[in-house]
Design a protein around this motif. Structure first.
Motif, PDB file in Angstrom:
ATOM      1  N   ASN A  19       4.224  -1.605  -6.552  1.00 12.95           N
ATOM      2  CA  ASN A  19       2.983  -1.828  -7.289  1.00 12.95           C
ATOM      3  C   ASN A  19       1.961  -0.713  -7.067  1.00 12.95           C
ATOM      4  O   ASN A  19       1.148  -0.435  -7.955  1.00 12.95           O
ATOM      5  N   ARG A  20       1.997  -0.106  -5.882  1.00 23.24           N
ATOM      6  CA  ARG A  20       1.042   0.964  -5.576  1.00 23.24           C
ATOM      7  C   ARG A  20       1.654   2.352  -5.784  1.00 23.24           C
ATOM      8  O   ARG A  20       1.015   3.346  -5.444  1.00 23.24           O
ATOM      9  N   ASP A  21       2.864   2.387  -6.324  1.00 27.30           N
ATOM     10  CA  ASP A  21       3.532   3.651  -6.645  1.00 27.30           C
ATOM     11  C   ASP A  21       3.583   4.582  -5.422  1.00 27.30           C
ATOM     12  O   ASP A  21       3.162   5.735  -5.479  1.00 27.30           O
ATOM     13  N   LEU A  22       4.147   4.058  -4.336  1.00 25.20           N
ATOM     14  CA  LEU A  22       4.128   4.780  -3.062  1.00 25.20           C
ATOM     15  C   LEU A  22       5.486   5.358  -2.657  1.00 25.20           C
ATOM     16  O   LEU A  22       5.607   5.966  -1.594  1.00 25.20           O
ATOM     17  N   ALA A  23       6.496   5.186  -3.481  1.00 21.89           N
ATOM     18  CA  ALA A  23       7.851   5.598  -3.086  1.00 21.89           C
ATOM     19  C   ALA A  23       7.932   7.081  -2.740  1.00 21.89           C
ATOM     20  O   ALA A  23       8.693   7.477  -1.853  1.00 21.89           O
ATOM     21  N   ASP A  24       7.143   7.900  -3.433  1.00 20.48           N
ATOM     22  CA  ASP A  24       7.184   9.338  -3.175  1.00 20.48           C
ATOM     23  C   ASP A  24       6.093   9.802  -2.232  1.00 20.48           C
ATOM     24  O   ASP A  24       6.010  10.998  -1.919  1.00 20.48           O
ATOM     25  N   ARG A  25       5.247   8.878  -1.768  1.00 22.42           N
ATOM     26  CA  ARG A  25       4.151   9.251  -0.869  1.00 22.42           C
ATOM     27  C   ARG A  25       4.406   8.816   0.569  1.00 22.42           C
ATOM     28  O   ARG A  25       3.914   9.426   1.504  1.00 22.42           O
ATOM     29  N   LEU A  26       5.186   7.761   0.731  1.00 22.60           N
ATOM     30  CA  LEU A  26       5.510   7.278   2.069  1.00 22.60           C
ATOM     31  C   LEU A  26       6.673   8.078   2.654  1.00 22.60           C
ATOM     32  O   LEU A  26       7.487   8.630   1.909  1.00 22.60           O
ATOM     33  N   PRO A  27       6.785   8.122   3.996  1.00 19.67           N
ATOM     34  CA  PRO A  27       7.949   8.786   4.596  1.00 19.67           C
ATOM     35  C   PRO A  27       9.251   8.183   4.083  1.00 19.67           C
ATOM     36  O   PRO A  27       9.376   6.963   3.937  1.00 19.67           O
ATOM     37  N   ARG A  28      10.218   9.033   3.826  1.00 25.53           N
ATOM     38  CA  ARG A  28      11.487   8.595   3.246  1.00 25.53           C
ATOM     39  C   ARG A  28      12.198   7.579   4.132  1.00 25.53           C
ATOM     40  O   ARG A  28      12.834   6.641   3.631  1.00 25.53           O
ATOM     41  N   SER A  29      12.081   7.730   5.471  1.00 27.24           N
ATOM     42  CA  SER A  29      12.749   6.798   6.389  1.00 27.24           C
ATOM     43  C   SER A  29      12.259   5.370   6.181  1.00 27.24           C
ATOM     44  O   SER A  29      13.038   4.410   6.275  1.00 27.24           O
ATOM     45  N   ILE A  30      10.970   5.207   5.879  1.00 26.74           N
ATOM     46  CA  ILE A  30      10.390   3.874   5.692  1.00 26.74           C
ATOM     47  C   ILE A  30      10.813   3.284   4.353  1.00 26.74           C
ATOM     48  O   ILE A  30      11.207   2.113   4.266  1.00 26.74           O
ATOM     49  N   VAL A  31      10.746   4.078   3.303  1.00 30.65           N
ATOM     50  CA  VAL A  31      11.134   3.591   1.972  1.00 30.65           C
ATOM     51  C   VAL A  31      12.606   3.197   1.955  1.00 30.65           C
ATOM     52  O   VAL A  31      12.971   2.116   1.466  1.00 30.65           O
ATOM     53  N   ASP A  32      13.454   4.045   2.511  1.00 29.13           N
ATOM     54  CA  ASP A  32      14.890   3.748   2.518  1.00 29.13           C
ATOM     55  C   ASP A  32      15.188   2.479   3.301  1.00 29.13           C
ATOM     56  O   ASP A  32      16.004   1.647   2.868  1.00 29.13           O
ATOM     57  N   TYR A  33      14.541   2.319   4.447  1.00 31.48           N
ATOM     58  CA  TYR A  33      14.789   1.132   5.260  1.00 31.48           C
ATOM     59  C   TYR A  33      14.367  -0.134   4.527  1.00 31.48           C
ATOM     60  O   TYR A  33      15.156  -1.092   4.400  1.00 31.48           O
ATOM     61  N   LEU A  34      13.126  -0.172   4.039  1.00 31.35           N
ATOM     62  CA  LEU A  34      12.612  -1.395   3.431  1.00 31.35           C
ATOM     63  C   LEU A  34      13.347  -1.760   2.151  1.00 31.35           C
ATOM     64  O   LEU A  34      13.542  -2.945   1.851  1.00 31.35           O
ATOM     65  N   MET A  35      13.769  -0.770   1.398  1.00 34.44           N
ATOM     66  CA  MET A  35      14.440  -1.055   0.133  1.00 34.44           C
ATOM     67  C   MET A  35      15.896  -1.480   0.317  1.00 34.44           C
ATOM     68  O   MET A  35      16.505  -2.045  -0.600  1.00 34.44           O
ATOM     69  N   ASN A  36      16.459  -1.223   1.492  1.00 33.31           N
ATOM     70  CA  ASN A  36      17.891  -1.489   1.685  1.00 33.31           C
ATOM     71  C   ASN A  36      18.224  -2.504   2.767  1.00 33.31           C
ATOM     72  O   ASN A  36      19.352  -3.007   2.812  1.00 33.31           O
TER      73      ASN A  36
END
Length: 467
Positions: free
Chosen positions: A253-270
């Motif tokens: 919703n906040r369009d943060l996928a490209d702003r947050l560290p990749r390690s965090i996005v990958d973990y939470l999404m998977n």
């Protein structure tokens, strides 16, 4: 007095209005002080610890540990360190600001990072985890938690670094996301928050007593603080109401996928169900000292004692801070012109958690916080509300990136700033309201207050012909 620079604040502007606002704010902060709140319900009688309606025989415990984190932790931990005395085995407290007036006997104090985590908070969290892992069913943990613990008690899960968490927190705070959204993400990457500390204590079979201050918008007012609170939730020691889906929604919703560290996005999404936070701790005992609506309730009681009519506008105030300031100025004009929703002289009160949207760091030219931006926004719009005065502070004593609690402005403040060549419009654009308000003597300094109930806003509106 809780407000340490009161003399400077009332030396200029609409002094009578400022004095009214400061008296209400000071007396409200005094009533909220967690040191006094804990001491009013907890004491030792021989080897027996009494807390409200419950008692514990500490002679039957092998070790008694005191843990704490949060912006009100100084006062909370000091009270229990003093009460437990020789029955305390060891204490570990993570505070935002250590002060010379802090006195501890057996508690080691760490200065953590807030709003961004730091290495010292990480080391303190590791010490807590090590102590829990060495404990067992004969041990007791007493934990004091207030707002800010998510940043101060920083210990990310394996695969995510402290630097990742620091960068993620910075992005989240500037994204315009609400605190529920921010916490949903932070709790699901933490080995301490979101109930994970309580789970560690539960896993070794030890007992947990928790003291909390809830700064969540929407919490009901406290009742009898001497009775255990069965609905306690969130923070490191209670069940977490946020979910993995909430964390993922924050990213989307906040369009943060490209702003947050990749390690965090990958973990939470998977991550699967094993990444969910705990949702119940039926065996723990919790005492809730204060909740967010209490500040307005106490402030209104003080207004009644002083003899000034007061109205609680909202204890759910959220949104852009400068806009909230403009809204309060418009209310002052409505009151003076038409007597709606209350006739002057009067006080309007609100609490909640306003925020500031910052698209990227390039626009930042100074320091500030939501309280100071709300006060600046009020000053710009309040020039036509003669004598109206607004105080906007973070009740724990630090607003945003500054060491002041917030700001106080009146209908003269905009002109005072202009006379010194200071543009409050520019200060808001460049997020440098501290420098602007400090230059005209309109910042509020408290130091640690002993509470943490987010924002408190107090506006006094005299009759239009009063000075």
């Amino acid at each position: 007095m809780k407000i340490r620079n009161a003399e400077q604040i009332v030396s200029h502007g609409h002094r009578a209005s400022r004095k009214v606002v400061l008296e209400i704010a000071d007396r409200t902060l005094a009533r909220l002080d967690s040191y006094k709140r804990i001491k009013s319900i907890a004491y030792m009688e021989g080897a027996v610890l009494h807390i409200g309606t419950r008692s514990w025989d500490l002679s039957k415990k092998r070790n008694v540990y005191l843990f704490g984190a949060g912006k009100a932790c100084n006062h909370m931990a000091m009270a229990l360190d003093e009460i437990l005395d020789d029955y305390l085995t060891k204490g570990v407290a993570i505070v935002k600001i250590a002060e010379e007036t802090d006195v501890f006997r057996k508690t080691q104090v760490f200065v953590g990072g807030h709003p961004l985590p730091n290495e010292e908070g990480y080391r303190a969290s590791k010490m807590m985890i090590d102590l829990v892992h060495k404990s067992g069913p004969e041990d007791l943990f007493i934990v004091v938690i207030s707002g800010g613990s998510s940043a101060l008690m920083s210990y990310p899960i394996e695969g995510i670094t402290l630097q990742d968490e620091i960068e993620a927190t910075d992005v989240l705070l500037k994204s315009g996301a609400g605190i529920y959204e921010i916490n949903a993400l932070r709790r699901h990457i933490s080995a301490m928050n979101g109930g994970m500390l309580a789970k560690r204590i539960q896993d070794v079979g030890a007992e947990l007593i928790g003291f909390g201050i809830s700064d969540a918008v929407g919490s009901p007012a406290t009742g009898d603080i001497s009775a255990p609170y069965p609905a306690y939730k969130s923070t490191p020691i209670g069940p977490d109401p946020t979910t993995l889906d909430d964390a993922r929604a924050t990213i989307i919703n906040r369009d943060l996928a490209d702003r947050l560290p990749r390690s965090i996005v990958d973990y939470l999404m998977n991550v699967g169900p094993q990444g969910e936070t705990p949702k119940a701790f039926p065996d723990n005992t919790y005492f809730l000292l204060n909740t967010l609506p209490d500040s307005c309730i106490y402030a209104k009681q003080i207004c009644d004692e002083i003899g000034i009519p007061a109205l609680i506008v909202s204890s759910f105030l959220e949104g852009e801070s400068r806009d909230a300031g403009t809204f309060f100025a418009s209310m002052a004009r409505e009151i003076q012109t038409y007597g709606n929703p209350i006739k002057p002289p009067c006080v309007l009160l609100s609490s909640g958690e306003v925020t500031t949207f910052i698209p990227d760091n390039s626009v930042i030219k100074g320091r500030g916080g939501p309280g100071q931006e709300m006060a600046a926004g009020f000053a710009i719009a309040a020039a036509k509300a003669q004598g109206a005065c607004l105080l906007s502070i973070d009740t724990e004593g630090t607003d945003g990136t500054t060491r002041v609690a917030g700001g106080i402005t009146d209908s003269n403040s905009f002109q005072s700033a202009s006379d010194k060549g200071i543009s409050l419009f520019r200060a808001l654009r460049e997020h440098s309201c501290f420098e602007a308000l400090d230059a005209i003597g309109d910042v509020v300094f408290t130091g640690n207050t002993g509470t943490n109930l987010c924002d408190l806003n107090i506006m006094y509106v005299p009759e239009a012909n009063q000075r």
